[in-house]
Design a protein around this motif. Structure first.
Motif, PDB file in Angstrom:
ATOM      1  N   HIS A 499      32.217 -34.516  -5.460  1.00 63.93           N
ATOM      2  CA  HIS A 499      31.281 -34.243  -6.552  1.00 63.93           C
ATOM      3  C   HIS A 499      30.106 -35.216  -6.531  1.00 63.93           C
ATOM      4  O   HIS A 499      28.949 -34.808  -6.721  1.00 63.93           O
ATOM      5  CB  HIS A 499      31.979 -34.316  -7.904  1.00 63.93           C
ATOM      6  N   VAL A 500      30.385 -36.497  -6.317  1.00 57.58           N
ATOM      7  CA  VAL A 500      29.297 -37.481  -6.331  1.00 57.58           C
ATOM      8  C   VAL A 500      28.665 -37.670  -4.954  1.00 57.58           C
ATOM      9  O   VAL A 500      27.797 -38.525  -4.778  1.00 57.58           O
ATOM     10  CB  VAL A 500      29.778 -38.836  -6.896  1.00 57.58           C
ATOM     11  N   GLY A 501      29.121 -36.888  -3.968  1.00 61.20           N
ATOM     12  CA  GLY A 501      28.494 -36.941  -2.658  1.00 61.20           C
ATOM     13  C   GLY A 501      29.073 -37.951  -1.701  1.00 61.20           C
ATOM     14  O   GLY A 501      28.462 -38.252  -0.670  1.00 61.20           O
ATOM     15  N   TRP A 502      30.263 -38.437  -2.004  1.00 61.77           N
ATOM     16  CA  TRP A 502      30.912 -39.392  -1.096  1.00 61.77           C
ATOM     17  C   TRP A 502      31.865 -38.618  -0.192  1.00 61.77           C
ATOM     18  O   TRP A 502      33.084 -38.606  -0.388  1.00 61.77           O
ATOM     19  CB  TRP A 502      31.653 -40.459  -1.901  1.00 61.77           C
ATOM     20  N   HIS A 503      31.320 -37.987   0.812  1.00 64.91           N
ATOM     21  CA  HIS A 503      32.097 -37.081   1.662  1.00 64.91           C
ATOM     22  C   HIS A 503      32.877 -37.812   2.756  1.00 64.91           C
ATOM     23  O   HIS A 503      33.606 -37.171   3.511  1.00 64.91           O
ATOM     24  CB  HIS A 503      31.160 -36.061   2.299  1.00 64.91           C
ATOM     25  N   ASP A 504      32.727 -39.118   2.828  1.00 63.44           N
ATOM     26  CA  ASP A 504      33.384 -39.899   3.880  1.00 63.44           C
ATOM     27  C   ASP A 504      34.723 -40.474   3.440  1.00 63.44           C
ATOM     28  O   ASP A 504      35.344 -41.230   4.174  1.00 63.44           O
ATOM     29  CB  ASP A 504      32.475 -41.044   4.324  1.00 63.44           C
ATOM     30  N   ARG A 505      35.195 -40.114   2.256  1.00 63.43           N
ATOM     31  CA  ARG A 505      36.438 -40.707   1.705  1.00 63.43           C
ATOM     32  C   ARG A 505      37.201 -39.656   0.905  1.00 63.43           C
ATOM     33  O   ARG A 505      36.728 -38.545   0.703  1.00 63.43           O
ATOM     34  CB  ARG A 505      36.099 -41.915   0.836  1.00 63.43           C
ATOM     35  N   GLY A 506      38.407 -40.046   0.480  1.00 62.79           N
ATOM     36  CA  GLY A 506      39.212 -39.132  -0.320  1.00 62.79           C
ATOM     37  C   GLY A 506      40.132 -38.239   0.482  1.00 62.79           C
ATOM     38  O   GLY A 506      40.825 -37.398  -0.084  1.00 62.79           O
ATOM     39  N   VAL A 507      40.172 -38.426   1.814  1.00 61.09           N
ATOM     40  CA  VAL A 507      41.029 -37.622   2.684  1.00 61.09           C
ATOM     41  C   VAL A 507      41.665 -38.541   3.714  1.00 61.09           C
ATOM     42  O   VAL A 507      40.992 -39.423   4.276  1.00 61.09           O
ATOM     43  CB  VAL A 507      40.216 -36.521   3.406  1.00 61.09           C
ATOM     44  N   LEU A 508      42.947 -38.346   3.969  1.00 55.97           N
ATOM     45  CA  LEU A 508      43.634 -39.101   5.019  1.00 55.97           C
ATOM     46  C   LEU A 508      43.602 -38.279   6.297  1.00 55.97           C
ATOM     47  O   LEU A 508      44.458 -37.425   6.538  1.00 55.97           O
ATOM     48  CB  LEU A 508      45.069 -39.411   4.606  1.00 55.97           C
ATOM     49  N   ALA A 509      42.558 -38.497   7.080  1.00 54.99           N
ATOM     50  CA  ALA A 509      42.372 -37.790   8.349  1.00 54.99           C
ATOM     51  C   ALA A 509      41.480 -38.645   9.238  1.00 54.99           C
ATOM     52  O   ALA A 509      40.706 -39.471   8.735  1.00 54.99           O
ATOM     53  CB  ALA A 509      41.734 -36.419   8.118  1.00 54.99           C
ATOM     54  N   PRO A 510      41.581 -38.486  10.543  1.00 58.92           N
ATOM     55  CA  PRO A 510      40.745 -39.276  11.452  1.00 58.92           C
ATOM     56  C   PRO A 510      39.256 -39.123  11.125  1.00 58.92           C
ATOM     57  O   PRO A 510      38.762 -38.023  10.841  1.00 58.92           O
ATOM     58  CB  PRO A 510      41.080 -38.690  12.820  1.00 58.92           C
ATOM     59  N   GLY A 511      38.567 -40.244  11.151  1.00 60.10           N
ATOM     60  CA  GLY A 511      37.143 -40.278  10.876  1.00 60.10           C
ATOM     61  C   GLY A 511      36.790 -40.639   9.452  1.00 60.10           C
ATOM     62  O   GLY A 511      35.655 -41.026   9.172  1.00 60.10           O
ATOM     63  N   TYR A 512      37.745 -40.518   8.534  1.00 60.41           N
ATOM     64  CA  TYR A 512      37.479 -40.856   7.144  1.00 60.41           C
ATOM     65  C   TYR A 512      37.698 -42.347   6.895  1.00 60.41           C
ATOM     66  O   TYR A 512      38.428 -43.022   7.633  1.00 60.41           O
ATOM     67  CB  TYR A 512      38.378 -40.043   6.214  1.00 60.41           C
TER      68      TYR A 512
END
Length: 581
Positions: A499-512
């Motif tokens: 929602h706030v545009g922080w697309h690089d976090r919040g997921v446990l997957a490679p690259g995050y």
């Protein structure tokens, strides 16, 4: 060799997908492998019996002053939060001319119950513009990442001077243009978004309404157009739409929200809660949000996982006797909390306060509930029960004892050396249970927020909302209503972050980003808040410790272990949207 290996955990990856058992590897600040991962690592955390989740993303905090002097940022950081948004509700400390410093402190002291003495001593004020403010924050390190909204009240005062603090004053066309220009500059400098307040509950220390209360379309839509111009940022606001019994007023506020979304072209979120006066208003608001989303407008409700409850105490800010002149005199003149409590223990002082309290009558509103709402006052248990029944109330205890409830409350507050805490649910508890809260949390277009971490230091202690969300709702409330763990974690991680545009976090997957919580779910619980004096100038706040967090990891660095800060501060200022590298 990996920098960090988390092994033997139950992975709840933040996307809402089913949990699974596995390991997780980190290199630098990024996750590099999840699942059947083996290999040597410089540091290994054994998550046996624990859930491994992304770090929580809290989109509604008020650390705008605390970031000047503190790098730990409790209570959010101790409750699993690794990224937070501040500057909500239109209040903050930038932009700020030097002659408005004291005014802004008074505003935050009134609106967010942050001790003015602490702000006066702790704020560094090495900024004037909003980009300056971001630069000042960018030079510091924290336990978590932070983003900041451009706050409307500060912006208005910066552009309009003293007139900006009066909600009846209207800006000129030139002043609207200037506010829009400064907002665009803030977005380009990395502001998270723009925030405003339209609630009568927000008042300065002197009791004056916040200057943004009745801002009209030319001002608000002029600022919203600046977000469209830059193609950046979100809009966050609070409106009295949720608390009114006036259908026409609620409809007008919701139409304004629609126009903000249309004009800005950006994501919009606003507070939705339940009050006694309009216990079903949230349902009609949800229907309107559904209609907005159906029309292509990205609008969401920010909701809370439990009641917004006042903590009543003789050792903090609020209790039923704050209306007594004798109590106010003692509270203002005592050099310390202990001195205050010694005075309140005097039998004659007790008699005087009770007599004055008996002569005070508020017809309605929060002050009426706080002074005489005995059926909504409950002793805080350990762990805290956030869904107490009226039979457990102070009113019920007093009735069983056959004594006057006011005197009974006074004596209860004098327990534990005068530090007894009573819990009073004020919002989201119209029917004496959390069934409606479950309905709000499981709506179609909701965000988990409203913790107000860093604010309401002596009255409310809701920075622990992430812990309640997971602990209470994964198990169920007293009516048996629950939500799958995967959905709860998704709500406090990927959904909020996106929602706030922080697309690089919040997921446990490679690259995050390697932001993690390792949680012993069976142990997850909240102790009652403690009254601590750790703010600048000896300021007092309520601080609530959770149980069950084995580790919190920020950007690959363990920041908390067994509830204790490791001394490390990998968190930084976030400027604007973030993408997966």
């Amino acid at each position: 060799m990996y920098d960090l290996l988390v092994k033997n955990g139950t992975i709840v990856d933040g996307t809402g997908a089913p949990r699974f058992r596995g390991n997780l590897a980190v290199q630098g600040d990024k996750i590099v492998a999840v699942g059947d991962v083996t290999g040597p690592a410089r540091e290994t955390l054994d998550a046996e019996g624990c859930a491994v989740t992304p770090g929580f993303v809290d989109i509604h905090t008020h650390y705008d002053g605390q970031v000047s002097w503190d790098n730990v940022l409790a209570p959010s950081s101790i409750n699993g939060v690794t990224s937070a948004a501040m500057g909500n509700c239109g209040v903050g400390f930038a932009p700020a001319r030097a002659d408005k410093h004291d005014w802004l402190i008074q505003l935050l002291e009134g609106v967010e119950d942050i001790p003015g003495t602490a702000l006066a001593e702790g704020l560094t004020w090495n900024w004037e513009s909003f980009p300056d403010y971001l630069d000042a924050l960018g030079a510091r390190e924290y336990t978590m990442d932070l983003g900041a909204h451009m706050p409307h009240a500060a912006l208005r005062a910066y552009v309009m001077g003293d007139r900006g603090g009066d909600h009846m004053e209207r800006p000129t066309a030139g002043e609207v243009d200037r506010m829009a220009q400064l907002t665009a500059e803030a977005m380009e400098a990395g502001a998270l978004g723009f925030s405003t307040s339209r609630t009568h509950a927000h008042r300065s220390r002197d009791g004056l309404n916040i200057g943004t209360l009745t801002a009209e379309d030319p001002e608000l839509l002029g600022i919203a157009a600046a977000l469209r111009q830059t193609g950046k940022g979100v809009i966050q606001l609070i409106s009295d739409a949720y608390l009114t019994a006036d259908d026409d007023f609620a409809a007008a506020e919701l139409q304004l929200i629609r126009r903000l979304a249309q004009t800005s072209g950006r994501r919009v979120s606003f507070t939705v809660q339940q009050t006694d006066d309009a216990p079903d208003r949230w349902k009609s608001i949800y229907r309107e949000i559904d209609a907005m989303v159906a029309d292509g407008l990205p609008v969401s409700a920010q909701v809370a996982p439990r009641p917004i409850g006042a903590i009543l105490s003789f050792a903090s800010t609020t209790n039923p006797f704050v209306v007594s002149p004798t109590y106010r005199r003692i509270a203002s003149q005592a050099a310390s909390i202990d001195e205050r409590l010694r005075a309140l223990a005097d039998p004659q002082v007790r008699a005087d306060i009770l007599a004055e309290h008996a002569g005070f009558h508020a017809a309605e509103g929060f002050i009426a509930i706080i002074t005489r709402g005995y059926s909504r006052m409950f002793r805080m248990t350990d762990p805290v029960d956030y869904e107490p029944h009226e039979s457990q109330s102070i009113a019920a205890e007093a009735a069983r004892a056959g004594v006057d409830p006011a005197a009974y409350v006074y004596d209860a507050l004098m327990e534990e050396g005068g530090r007894r805490l009573l819990y009073m649910p004020l919002i989201n508890y119209a029917r004496g249970n959390l069934d409606d809260v479950h309905g709000m949390m499981t709506g179609n277009h909701v965000l988990y927020g409203l913790s107000d971490g860093g604010a309401h230091c002596g009255t409310i202690c809701d920075g622990s909302f992430p812990t309640t969300t997971v602990a209470l709702w994964s198990r169920g409330n007293k009516a048996g209503l629950s939500t799958p763990l995967e959905r709860l974690i998704h709500g406090y991680t990927q959904r909020n972050a996106a929602h706030v545009g922080w697309h690089d976090r919040g997921v446990l997957a490679p690259g995050y980003l390697a932001d993690l919580n390792i949680i012993a779910l069976d142990d997850l619980a909240l102790a009652p808040p403690e009254i601590v004096q750790d703010l600048p100038a000896g300021g007092t706040r309520l601080l609530q410790q959770p149980r069950g967090y084995r580790w919190t990891v920020k950007s690959g660095v363990p920041t908390f272990a067994g509830g204790e800060w490791t001394g490390r501060t990998p968190g930084r200022l976030l400027r604007g949207e973030q993408v997966v590298a």
